[in-house]
Every structure is written in structure tokens, then in C-alpha cells.
Design a protein around this motif. Sequence first.
Motif, PDB file in Angstrom:
ATOM      1  N   UNK A 204      44.966  56.816  50.563  1.00  0.00           N
ATOM      2  CA  UNK A 204      44.619  57.920  51.446  1.00  0.00           C
ATOM      3  C   UNK A 204      43.674  57.491  52.567  1.00  0.00           C
ATOM      4  N   UNK A 205      43.189  56.237  52.538  1.00  0.00           N
ATOM      5  CA  UNK A 205      42.195  55.766  53.501  1.00  0.00           C
ATOM      6  C   UNK A 205      42.885  55.139  54.713  1.00  0.00           C
ATOM      7  N   UNK A 208      38.664  53.711  60.448  1.00  0.00           N
ATOM      8  CA  UNK A 208      37.874  54.758  61.100  1.00  0.00           C
ATOM      9  C   UNK A 208      38.259  54.955  62.549  1.00  0.00           C
ATOM     10  N   UNK A 209      38.949  53.973  63.127  1.00  0.00           N
ATOM     11  CA  UNK A 209      39.352  54.066  64.534  1.00  0.00           C
ATOM     12  C   UNK A 209      40.619  54.905  64.723  1.00  0.00           C
ATOM     13  N   UNK A 210      41.261  55.296  63.619  1.00  0.00           N
ATOM     14  CA  UNK A 210      42.520  56.037  63.718  1.00  0.00           C
ATOM     15  C   UNK A 210      42.318  57.528  63.477  1.00  0.00           C
ATOM     16  N   UNK A 211      43.265  58.304  63.973  1.00  0.00           N
ATOM     17  CA  UNK A 211      43.282  59.744  63.700  1.00  0.00           C
ATOM     18  C   UNK A 211      43.969  59.967  62.361  1.00  0.00           C
ATOM     19  N   UNK A 212      43.258  60.519  61.375  1.00  0.00           N
ATOM     20  CA  UNK A 212      43.873  60.697  60.055  1.00  0.00           C
ATOM     21  C   UNK A 212      45.009  61.718  60.092  1.00  0.00           C
ATOM     22  N   UNK A 217      42.054  60.234  55.104  1.00  0.00           N
ATOM     23  CA  UNK A 217      40.665  60.311  55.549  1.00  0.00           C
ATOM     24  C   UNK A 217      40.251  58.965  56.137  1.00  0.00           C
ATOM     25  N   UNK A 218      39.284  59.009  57.055  1.00  0.00           N
ATOM     26  CA  UNK A 218      38.807  57.766  57.657  1.00  0.00           C
ATOM     27  C   UNK A 218      37.986  56.951  56.658  1.00  0.00           C
ATOM     28  N   UNK A 242      42.879  48.364  51.110  1.00  0.00           N
ATOM     29  CA  UNK A 242      43.871  47.784  50.204  1.00  0.00           C
ATOM     30  C   UNK A 242      44.509  48.892  49.386  1.00  0.00           C
ATOM     31  N   UNK A 243      45.801  48.790  49.182  1.00  0.00           N
ATOM     32  CA  UNK A 243      46.538  49.778  48.398  1.00  0.00           C
ATOM     33  C   UNK A 243      46.029  49.816  46.958  1.00  0.00           C
ATOM     34  N   UNK A 244      46.184  50.982  46.330  1.00  0.00           N
ATOM     35  CA  UNK A 244      45.826  51.139  44.928  1.00  0.00           C
ATOM     36  C   UNK A 244      46.792  50.413  43.995  1.00  0.00           C
TER      37      UNK A 244
END
Length: 422
Positions: A204-205, A208-212, A217-218, A242-244
Motif C-alpha cells: 500500500x506504500x 512520498x513524491x507520488x500522488x497516492x 499512502x505515501x 519492498x513488496x510484502x
Amino acid sequence: MTSKPQTRDMLGRTTLTPVPEARSILLDQLQKISPETETIRIEDGLDRVLAQSIFSAENLPPHPRSVMDGFAVCAADTFGASESMPCYLQITGNVAMGEMPVGEVQRGCCFKIATGGFLPKGADAVIMHEHTVPVDETMIEIVKGGGPGTAIIGVGDDIREGEEALKPGHLLRPQDLGLLAALGITQIKAYRQVRVGIVSTGDEIVPHSEQPGPGKIRNINSVALVGLISRAGAIPTDYGIVSDQREVFFPVLENALKENDIVLFSGGSSVGVRDLGEQAVESLGPPGILVHGVKLKPGKPVLIGLSGTKPVFGLPGHPVSALVCFDLFVAPTIKQLSGEVTGPKPTATVTAKLSRNLNSAAGRLDLVRVRLIQEKGSCIAEPVMGKSGAISTLSRAHGYFLIDEDSQGVTQDSPVEVYIYS
């Protein structure tokens, strides 16, 4: 080394560890790890931790010096001097900066001298300009006398030959580097800076530079953790998001462990089907998990592990919880692995009155963020309330205070010790 056994309750859930016990478990393991050292130039020594004793090879200063602009005198010539009854001295010499004085101060005479100038023979005090009145180019009035040693620094008054100037484990400040330079030391042995790897987990992450997008979420934690690590004197490396998924997360974590002394991952420490933090730490090698879950709000699901001699922390995904756990567990680890024994000062605190009643659950350490307000000459601590995912609560806070495990709350106007955020 063996990991702490994980006791479970009647429903099979891992029980929580009190914060002091969790810190003790961690620090006991860290005591067995010897920090590495390296030789550096003193110009690169700011905020580094000294790994050797520094002894002075000489007296500082090597010769008495003036600490004022004025006149080098024999103190006995000035005894009793005042504005109503001055004494008069002949100016018979001048101390040039950077040169040893030529000649000797005779009784009834004086030499002009500047701050830092070497004291001439025969003189045992300096009378500052403000306490003299010129008569002509060759004579002065002394309107305030001085005793032996006035306005001078004697041989070895700064530091004496053979004296220990700095101890191992000392965090070097600008003034410490100045002392090293004064002693003619060009290189020192320092503890190597700790390297800390950061891995952010969670599908879900997004950066921070992208529009979620929907459900995203950022990434807050990485940016904040980089700052905290740097401020703690360590070197951060961000391994990104990193992916879960086990096949993605495990290799990144393993690589981060190879390249760093400490590894932090956030988002995979809570109990859940997709959270693989506990499994990942165990896969890195013994002793494995030391603590999983502490009696703390916020920050309960923190995971503390050890792979060989390298600590691994699973921080909660919520930013406030993650940063609280950093302060309580990661920062002391960095300090220990950096070899730091003495700091420039203790953590800054202030005593303030609590602005309102606060309840707390017994058996749990509560960390309460507060704003400090000056009100009628008193310092008031106003709680900054908010959920553990609300990073703005930290930005609005000046510091925090702790409600102990054995307390069920704090009443309004009670004095609390607030730890100030640096």
C-alpha cells in the motif's frame, strides 16, 4: 547467544514485554559486540566518537600569557591603587604578538601587552587598559590594582603535560577538536560510524513524491528515519519500498543486513497474515528474535532481533509509533555500537505543569507528546492528542513525557518532566 523465549497466553498470543525489560534484553546483547575503529583526521572528527585516550604531551600554555589587553606589571607595585590614590608606572617595553618578550619588567615599570601575549620576566600580573589612565607616552596611572596572577593564564593552567585530555567514548564537539589542535594532534582513532539500512514494506506504500491512488499512502517513515539516523551520528541507506511478498522482501532484507550494522524495516512488525517480519528475522540466523511486542503506547508491536552481531528492528508501520520506537530502542543501539560512553550533555528536559487530566492503562508505558506554553511565568505542558498514524502530532509537539507502567494517569497541574525534541 540465545534469544528470549516467547511466552504465550491462554489463546496462544505472544505476551508483551515491559519497555525496561526489552531495553535490558537488547543492551545486554549489545554489550557483547565490539565496535570497529578507524584512523581519521581531526578535521573529519566532528560528531565522531573517540576510541582512544588523548594525553597531553606538553603544558598548555607553555609560557604564562595575558588574557587581557593592558600592561604587564609586578603586582606588588599596584597594591592599594585607586582612582583617588593611583600609582604611577613607567612604560619600559612592549610585548609583540607572536614573539617572546625582550627584557625584564623592573619594579616601578611595566610593559604594554595584548591579549595572548607572553608574559615578560619580572611581571606576575596584567592590569587591563580600563584600569589605567595614560599620563604620557612613557607613563601610566593605575587606578585599580591587582594581585599576582591577575588577568594571566599560567604554565599548564589550560592542561598539564601527561594529563588525560579526552577519554575514549567521548563524542567530539568543535571545542574538543580545538583542544586536539592545540595539542598538535593531527590524527585520532575513532569508532567507525554505524551504518543503518532502512527497508519499507507494504504493497500500500508509494514514494512520498507520488500522488497516492485509492488504497495507497505515501512513504513517511523512510524520510523521517533517515533524519533520525543521521542526527544520531550514523549513516543511513534507504533500500526503498519492498513488496510484502516473501520472495521479494526476504532477499532485500538479507542484502541490507550484509551491507549494514543495523537494519530497520517498518510495516511488517504487527500480527497479521501478510506480515512476514518475524519469519524474516528468524531466517537471517541466530540468535533471532529477542522481543516481539512491548507494553508501550504508541509502539506496542515493535520487533527486536539479532542476527549474529547485527541488530534488526521491525518498526510499526504507523509513523508516530515507528519514531517513538526509534527513540527508545534504535537510538540507544546506535550509541552503543558507536562506542559512545560520554556525550556533550544529557537529554534536554524541562519541568512543566500538565494542562489537563490524562488517563493511562496500568502495566503499560505511555509516551505523551506535548506542546510547551509559557503562561504567567509558568511552563505548561499541553498534550498533543492524535492517533499513532498522525505524523502531524509530532510536528506540533515540542517534546514528550512518560506515564509509568504502574500509574493509571496524571492529574491536571501535576509536574511532568518533558524530554525536548532536538
